[in-house]
Design an enzyme around this catalytic site. Sequence first.
Site, PDB file in Angstrom:
ATOM      1  N   HIS A  29      15.875 -22.372 -22.068  1.00  0.00           N
ATOM      2  CA  HIS A  29      16.332 -23.754 -22.285  1.00  0.00           C
ATOM      3  C   HIS A  29      15.472 -24.740 -21.486  1.00  0.00           C
ATOM      4  O   HIS A  29      15.141 -25.831 -21.968  1.00  0.00           O
ATOM      5  CB  HIS A  29      17.782 -23.930 -21.819  1.00  0.00           C
ATOM      6  N   ARG A  72      23.443 -14.376 -23.454  1.00  0.00           N
ATOM      7  CA  ARG A  72      24.274 -13.177 -23.608  1.00  0.00           C
ATOM      8  C   ARG A  72      23.721 -11.978 -22.835  1.00  0.00           C
ATOM      9  O   ARG A  72      24.421 -10.977 -22.708  1.00  0.00           O
ATOM     10  CB  ARG A  72      24.447 -12.830 -25.083  1.00  0.00           C
ATOM     11  N   ALA A 102      25.080 -22.466 -20.203  1.00  0.00           N
ATOM     12  CA  ALA A 102      24.650 -21.166 -19.642  1.00  0.00           C
ATOM     13  C   ALA A 102      23.121 -21.116 -19.666  1.00  0.00           C
ATOM     14  O   ALA A 102      22.515 -20.183 -20.182  1.00  0.00           O
ATOM     15  CB  ALA A 102      25.270 -19.998 -20.408  1.00  0.00           C
TER      16      ALA A 102
END
Length: 284
Positions: free
Chosen positions: A37, A191, A32
């Site tokens: 990242h 999230r 995700a």
Amino acid sequence: MQTANTLEALRESVAKLRAGGETVGLVPTMGALHEGHLTLVRRAREACDHVVASIFVNPTQFGPNEDLDAYPRQLAEDSAMLESEGCALLWAPTVDVMYPGGFVTNISVSGVSDGFCGADRPGHFDGVATVVCKLFNQVRPDMAFFGEKDWQQLAVIRAMARDLDLVLPHVHSIIGVSTVREADGLAMSSRNRYLSQKDRTAAARLPAAMKQAISQIEGGDNVAQSLKALKGALIDAGFASVDYAELADASSLVSLDTLTGAPARLLVAARIGGTRLIDNMAVN
Ligand code: PAF
């Protein structure tokens, strides 16, 4: 970019990358992927000859009532993003490859794991420490890159690597990379996509209220009162509850009720619309 799904394929591909003495940087993720990242991948590319990223939604770090099943899985999209960032190898094991039948080992890092998210999520950091130790042993990187957004996770991983002598020669350095934020200051997180539009707008109050508390604390205001005001501001903004809002020593994570001169950190976890958000910032 190559993808390895078995340990044999991983080892073979890593050995090829290392031929000629070239270095390997590891970016462990649960997929995700977002800009946070990708920033880790870019840092790893700057520091190492090759980047190996892992995507593994690690079941052992989710509690029984947490979002393991709902956790976003988008391997094809993630894989394309990693490839366009110049990642050399994706390590994407299945649960059976990571935890074959008969797996019985657990790594538990006491102290730094105990408070904050460790108190709210029993067993979470055992799951993280165990899987990260396995990832280090599987890939044997020269450096590994983690986001500072999960400040406590980083402290747990550093302690685990130090205590289990993983720092040399397997993992030369564990590099913490600054949190990447949205334009309104909200820390990027996989999230955040759970948030409704209304909650997403309110969520930006979290970093704003933290900055305000930090300027009060740095200005000499009482720590407990500043933290109480921070919690109140979050509830007023629409947060359902605040799991913790604490000042702590930046490395030991021992709670502080006053600044000591050593680097400190404000750490917060708060819930909005069923989603638990965490953030942390330096306090000087
Ligand atoms: O931060 C994460 O995404 C995970 O906790 C990690 C470090 C990849 C271990 O599963």
